[in-house]
Motif scaffolding. Structure first.
Motif, PDB file in Angstrom:
ATOM      1  N   SER A 185      60.017  31.390  -8.711  1.00  0.00           N
ATOM      2  CA  SER A 185      60.475  31.987  -7.451  1.00  0.00           C
ATOM      3  C   SER A 185      59.381  32.841  -6.824  1.00  0.00           C
ATOM      4  O   SER A 185      59.283  32.941  -5.596  1.00  0.00           O
ATOM      5  N   GLN A 196      57.043  30.491  -4.945  1.00  0.00           N
ATOM      6  CA  GLN A 196      57.576  30.025  -3.658  1.00  0.00           C
ATOM      7  C   GLN A 196      57.134  30.939  -2.523  1.00  0.00           C
ATOM      8  O   GLN A 196      57.034  30.505  -1.376  1.00  0.00           O
ATOM      9  N   ALA A 234      64.585  34.405   2.746  1.00  0.00           N
ATOM     10  CA  ALA A 234      65.571  34.045   1.726  1.00  0.00           C
ATOM     11  C   ALA A 234      64.936  34.023   0.338  1.00  0.00           C
ATOM     12  O   ALA A 234      65.548  34.470  -0.640  1.00  0.00           O
ATOM     13  N   ALA A 235      63.701  33.500   0.265  1.00  0.00           N
ATOM     14  CA  ALA A 235      63.012  33.454  -1.030  1.00  0.00           C
ATOM     15  C   ALA A 235      62.713  34.861  -1.538  1.00  0.00           C
ATOM     16  O   ALA A 235      62.819  35.133  -2.743  1.00  0.00           O
ATOM     17  N   VAL A 277      64.436  37.625  -0.822  1.00  0.00           N
ATOM     18  CA  VAL A 277      65.703  38.211  -1.260  1.00  0.00           C
ATOM     19  C   VAL A 277      66.091  37.654  -2.629  1.00  0.00           C
ATOM     20  O   VAL A 277      66.528  38.399  -3.522  1.00  0.00           O
ATOM     21  N   ARG A 278      65.915  36.360  -2.800  1.00  0.00           N
ATOM     22  CA  ARG A 278      66.271  35.726  -4.082  1.00  0.00           C
ATOM     23  C   ARG A 278      65.427  36.291  -5.223  1.00  0.00           C
ATOM     24  O   ARG A 278      65.943  36.625  -6.292  1.00  0.00           O
ATOM     25  N   PHE A 279      64.123  36.415  -4.989  1.00  0.00           N
ATOM     26  CA  PHE A 279      63.260  36.968  -6.031  1.00  0.00           C
ATOM     27  C   PHE A 279      63.660  38.405  -6.357  1.00  0.00           C
ATOM     28  O   PHE A 279      63.797  38.781  -7.521  1.00  0.00           O
ATOM     29  N   ILE A 325      60.710  33.984 -13.879  1.00  0.00           N
ATOM     30  CA  ILE A 325      60.767  34.260 -12.442  1.00  0.00           C
ATOM     31  C   ILE A 325      59.493  33.822 -11.738  1.00  0.00           C
ATOM     32  O   ILE A 325      59.373  33.936 -10.522  1.00  0.00           O
ATOM     33  N   THR A 380      66.456  39.957  -5.889  1.00  0.00           N
ATOM     34  CA  THR A 380      67.765  40.013  -6.544  1.00  0.00           C
ATOM     35  C   THR A 380      67.649  39.621  -8.011  1.00  0.00           C
ATOM     36  O   THR A 380      68.242  40.262  -8.892  1.00  0.00           O
ATOM     37  N   ASP A 381      66.870  38.568  -8.275  1.00  0.00           N
ATOM     38  CA  ASP A 381      66.664  38.144  -9.666  1.00  0.00           C
ATOM     39  C   ASP A 381      65.937  39.216 -10.469  1.00  0.00           C
ATOM     40  O   ASP A 381      66.242  39.435 -11.643  1.00  0.00           O
ATOM     41  N   GLU A 398      62.984  30.786   5.607  1.00  0.00           N
ATOM     42  CA  GLU A 398      62.955  30.421   4.195  1.00  0.00           C
ATOM     43  C   GLU A 398      62.243  31.484   3.370  1.00  0.00           C
ATOM     44  O   GLU A 398      62.635  31.767   2.227  1.00  0.00           O
TER      45      GLU A 398
END
Length: 362
Positions: A330, A333, A290-291, A293-295, A327, A297-298, A287
């Motif tokens: 994220s 997280q 993934a978090a 990568v999400r941050f 942001i 990318t954003d 997790e």
């Protein structure tokens, strides 16, 4: 990275690209320190960090306005624009590195070095030539030769940009040419940006360019190293110093001797985030990975929006500034969760996931 004195439009463009990198490079460390603060603690520190971050966004926008005014094109998404921390800043300060870490005394000492007034007792002048230095340095668009131009402070770096602007303006005017030939419609105007920390300056000529430089320099270090900028607001250096010294400045105070209300700083109330985190610090398929990568990318999408705003779509800027703070969720997280297998170490945001896997890091 290598800097020379500005003698051509190409050199000027390179300096202004470096200015964009420089202004941006301070934002991830300041954001991470802000978001690492434990909930319900350090309200004074949080307020200082928010003000400085908003003003750094203003400085980034002013640098883009200057680059557009002289025919350049701001680009915030090209590889290398976001540094891998720790890094040295592209104005050539060699005595410290800037990294991603939790709010702490050590972090504040670095922030003071970033924002330090333009004074160098050992070197006197604003720049010197030295051999190329070792260590991670933000890649810039400067010359690739055997010497570098090093500036003691951000203010001195901008002083060289101002000198170069004046020199090129005079040379080109004498030939009947206009240095400030960029498309005025690409300028960010007050209609598109309001920060509460100084009004945006559209750059259309030498006077407005020098005004933009003055605002950037004085918000960072004050007027000639004084406590306040020309609008009477406390400069970044002294805002941060208040936290270290535990007391607010008030009118009439001498530098380094604030006499206002005390500031309560709880240095232990911050999440112990991983210093200079890379994507491969987080187990694949977890997790946290993934978090991260999400941050990242954003964050890259945010820089893409800023690039569009600076290249002819100024109406996008207001949304981008708001996204800088949206942001936060994220980021939290990551910041509020321990990294498996690292006792007492929490995750931290990764601001460029494209180049953060592999390599040596803390």
């Amino acid at each position: 990275m290598s800097l020379r004195k500005i003698t051509s439009i190409a050199e000027l463009h390179k300096y202004l690209h470096a200015a964009l990198q420089l202004e941006h490079a301070t934002i991830p460390p300041y954001l991470t320190a802000l978001y690492s603060l434990s909930p319900g603690t350090n309200s004074d520190a949080a307020r200082v960090l928010r003000v400085v971050i908003v003003e750094e966004m203003l400085h980034l926008t002013l640098a883009a306005n200057m680059l557009n005014a002289v025919g350049g094109s701001p680009e915030l998404t090209r590889p290398g624009f976001v540094p891998q921390y720790p890094t040295r800043l592209p104005d050539g300060e060699t005595d410290f590195e800037v990294g991603i870490q939790a709010f702490s005394r050590e972090a504040l000492e670095t922030f003071l070095k970033i924002e330090r007034p333009a004074r160098s007792p050992e070197e006197g002048s604003g720049f010197v030539r030295r051999p190329r230095s070792e260590g991670a340095v933000l890649p810039t668009f400067m010359h690739d030769d055997d010497t570098e131009m090093h500036f003691y402070s951000i203010g001195e770096f901008y002083h060289e940009i101002g000198r170069g602007l004046k020199s090129l303006h005079e040379e080109m005017s004498a030939r009947g040419e206009n240095l400030f030939s960029g498309d005025p419609s690409r300028q960010i105007t007050p209609d598109f940006y309001y920060s509460g920390g100084g009004e945006i300056i559209p750059v259309v000529d030498l006077d407005s360019a020098l005004e933009a430089i003055r605002l950037i320099s004085e918000q960072g270090e004050g007027i000639g190293g004084a406590i306040y900028d020309y609008e009477g607001e406390i400069s970044h250096y002294y805002r941060f110093q208040q936290l270290v010294l535990g007391r607010y400045y008030q009118k009439g105070d001498e530098a380094d001797q604030p006499s206002g209300e005390p500031i309560a700083v709880d240095w232990g109330s911050a999440y112990p985030v991983k210093r200079n985190a890379r994507l491969d610090d987080y187990p694949r398929n977890s997790e946290l990975h993934a978090a991260a990568v999400r941050f990242g990318t954003d964050y890259q999408a945010l820089l893409g929006t800023l690039t569009q705003a600076f290249n002819g779509e100024p109406g996008l800027l207001e949304a981008a500034v708001g996204e800088m703070f949206r942001i936060k969720e994220s980021a939290l997280q990551l910041i509020r969760n321990p990294i498996p297998g690292m006792d007492g170490v929490n995750a931290a945001p990764v601001f460029d996931v494209r180049s953060s896997e592999g390599g040596d890091h803390e």
